[in-house]
Design a protein around this motif. Structure first.
Motif, PDB file in Angstrom:
ATOM      1  N   SER A  86       1.167  -1.553  -0.398  1.00 27.14           N
ATOM      2  CA  SER A  86      -0.563  -0.225   0.041  1.00 27.14           C
ATOM      3  C   SER A  86       1.206   1.497  -0.101  1.00 27.14           C
ATOM      4  O   SER A  86       1.565   1.806   0.725  1.00 27.14           O
ATOM      5  N   LEU A  87       1.305   1.834  -1.395  1.00 24.96           N
ATOM      6  CA  LEU A  87       1.133   3.419  -1.012  1.00 24.96           C
ATOM      7  C   LEU A  87       0.793   4.201  -1.165  1.00 24.96           C
ATOM      8  O   LEU A  87       0.270   4.428  -0.932  1.00 24.96           O
ATOM      9  N   ASN A  88       2.162   5.063  -0.067  1.00 27.81           N
ATOM     10  CA  ASN A  88       2.142   6.045   0.219  1.00 27.81           C
ATOM     11  C   ASN A  88       1.851   7.221  -0.301  1.00 27.81           C
ATOM     12  O   ASN A  88       3.531   7.820  -0.721  1.00 27.81           O
ATOM     13  N   THR A  94      14.280   2.438   0.805  1.00 26.17           N
ATOM     14  CA  THR A  94      13.515   1.273   0.805  1.00 26.17           C
ATOM     15  C   THR A  94      11.769   1.187   0.616  1.00 26.17           C
ATOM     16  O   THR A  94      11.154   2.295   0.809  1.00 26.17           O
ATOM     17  N   VAL A  95      11.498   0.356   0.790  1.00 33.47           N
ATOM     18  CA  VAL A  95       9.869  -0.463  -0.111  1.00 33.47           C
ATOM     19  C   VAL A  95       9.250   0.077   1.450  1.00 33.47           C
ATOM     20  O   VAL A  95       8.399   0.785   1.322  1.00 33.47           O
ATOM     21  N   GLY A  96       9.749  -0.046   2.688  1.00 36.00           N
ATOM     22  CA  GLY A  96       8.825  -0.155   4.227  1.00 36.00           C
ATOM     23  C   GLY A  96       8.745   1.316   4.048  1.00 36.00           C
ATOM     24  O   GLY A  96       8.774   2.014   5.212  1.00 36.00           O
ATOM     25  N   ASP A  97       9.989   2.641   3.450  1.00 35.35           N
ATOM     26  CA  ASP A  97       9.938   3.908   3.480  1.00 35.35           C
ATOM     27  C   ASP A  97       9.091   4.655   3.194  1.00 35.35           C
ATOM     28  O   ASP A  97       7.570   5.464   3.470  1.00 35.35           O
ATOM     29  N   ILE A  98       8.082   3.835   1.726  1.00 38.97           N
ATOM     30  CA  ILE A  98       7.094   4.516   1.178  1.00 38.97           C
ATOM     31  C   ILE A  98       5.882   3.799   0.815  1.00 38.97           C
ATOM     32  O   ILE A  98       4.962   4.140   0.529  1.00 38.97           O
ATOM     33  N   ALA A  99       5.515   2.490   1.664  1.00 40.35           N
ATOM     34  CA  ALA A  99       4.667   1.556   1.747  1.00 40.35           C
ATOM     35  C   ALA A  99       4.668   1.182   2.973  1.00 40.35           C
ATOM     36  O   ALA A  99       5.392   0.585   3.597  1.00 40.35           O
TER      37      ALA A  99
END
Length: 429
Positions: free
Chosen positions: A188-190, A255-260
């Motif tokens: 789920s992208l922010n 990383t992916v965890g920073d934006i989603a």
């Protein structure tokens, strides 16, 4: 010609009896090898082309997928007509061939044409052929009785163990899974963070694909032992996906965890499969191939299910919700009982009304012989022994007896006339 045939039969009685005995034995063999089903297969000779393009509207599917496929598949030989159906994310094209067309020849021609038609479709869209089964090919439905196991685990068990075990059974075209959740990782992208880091959705997709891969190295020898070098990069958890770098700013990776937000969940569903109002279940549908013996296919599938069940986790078992073999057995038993009853009643009536055992035997011997020959013809034309064909045989028993009585009476009348012509002094009885 009929007179010559009758004369030949009278002069060669032993040959006629041997021929009748041979046909009867052949008929018995045909009865044992006849394909059994509950209902006749009246479905059309069709090939289904299925195309998936998830997330697209029915109108877009119609314009860019269904229409190009329909217009190209219409030019195939021996095609009666082509039907197309478009829905959300999916396209179905039904190619209807002539009834005498071999189904596997038809599938080959459709596949050849799809190799050309695929160039007219959007990038990444691949049409596939549906199973080589008929409209009445759903011979067995089953669900899983798995207390304590969630729907995702049940669907995984069905898709990755049961389906692959039942698929190779002779006569099975497809094991179609239904119900439950198909596990997947969802990102789920922010959008605010994407804008802040100046990233796009394409950048994230490209990074995830590159991070879920393995790379090969080379082989080297050390102390007379060969070693293969490779990198293991397949993703196994949510945490590994969150650590995938999308871009590096200076020395700091984004990383992916920073934006989603990454989570394990089930694929979006358009419906559920509920049984008896007691909750959702997971199971499969056994689809039979063209021209197979439904009774034999069901028997082989059940034997395989008994073997497959030995590898289930504790407490898990099959629950058969639809079994056509029960309908087949009831239908065949009913028709068999009717045939036997009709033959007994007809035999008694013929003996009582004719009151001449030789004439009665000459009529009654036609019943089993005619029925045996009927099964030879059923097998020759590929017709299954179902409730319709067997009912037709049962209804024909009266016609067989009527013809026999008429011929016997006619023969007796002519013999009587001939006898009195040769012996005019004998009084008529």
């Amino acid at each position: 010609m009929i007179e010559n045939l009758i004369s030949f039969s009278l002069r060669n009685r032993i040959l006629v009896l041997l021929l009748a005995a041979g046909l009867f034995a052949w008929g018995i063999h045909a009865v044992r090898t006849s394909k059994i089903d509950a209902i006749p297969d009246l479905s059309e000779n069709q090939v289904i082309v299925y195309t998936e393009w998830m997330g697209r509207s029915p109108q877009l599917i119609e314009d860019q997928v269904t229409y190009p496929l329909v217009t190209n598949l219409q030019a195939l030989p021996q095609v009666k007509y082509v039907r197309g159906a478009s829905m959300f994310g999916m396209s179905f094209v039904y190619v209807i061939f002539e009834d005498d067309t071999d189904i596997y020849w038809a599938r080959e021609r459709v596949l050849e044409r799809l190799n050309y038609a695929s160039r007219l479709l959007p990038e990444g869209i691949t049409p596939t052929l549906g199973p080589d089964g008929t409209g009445v090919g759903h011979v067995l439905w089953y669900t899983l009785d798995a207390p304590g196991m969630d729907l995702g685990e049940q669907r995984a068990l069905q898709d990755w163990y049961i389906k692959f075990a039942l698929q190779p059974v002779a006569g099975v075209s497809e094991i179609a899974s239904f119900g439950g959740f198909q596990k997947q990782y969802q990102l789920s992208l922010n959008p605010h963070r994407l804008t802040y880091y100046n990233l796009s959705v394409t950048d994230v997709i490209r990074a995830v694909r590159a991070g879920n891969n393995e790379a090969g190295g080379r082989k080297f020898e050390l102390s007379d032992i060969g070693y293969i070098i490779k990198t293991t990069g397949y993703l196994h958890s949510v945490e590994e996906i969150e650590r995938i770098p999308v871009r590096t700013t200076g020395t700091t990776p984004i990383t992916v965890g920073d934006i989603a937000t990454v989570q394990m969940t089930g694929e979006a569903r358009l419906g559920i499969f509920d049984r008896d109002g007691e909750g959702e279940v997971v199971g499969g549908i056994v689809v039979m191939r063209y021209g197979e013996n439904a009774d034999e296919v069901i028997r082989r599938v059940k034997e395989k299910m008994t073997e497959v069940a030995k590898g289930f986790p504790g407490g898990v078992k099959f629950n058969i919700v639809y079994d056509r073999s029960e309908l087949i057995e009831e239908s065949i038993s009913s028709i068999r009982r009717t045939l036997i009853e009709e033959m007994i009643v007809v035999s008694v009536v013929v003996l009582l009304f004719l009151f001449h055992w030789r004439s009665a035997v000459s009529i009654l011997v036609q019943l089993p012989l005619t029925i045996a020959i009927s099964f030879i013809l059923l097998n020759a034309f590929g017709i299954t022994s179902n409730i319709m064909s067997l009912t037709g045989i049962a209804l024909a028993i009266g016609v067989i007896v009527d013809n026999g009585i008429i011929l016997a009476e006619n023969a007796y009348k002519h013999l009587s006339q001939r006898f009195h012509e040769l012996n005019p002094e004998t009084p008529n009885e």
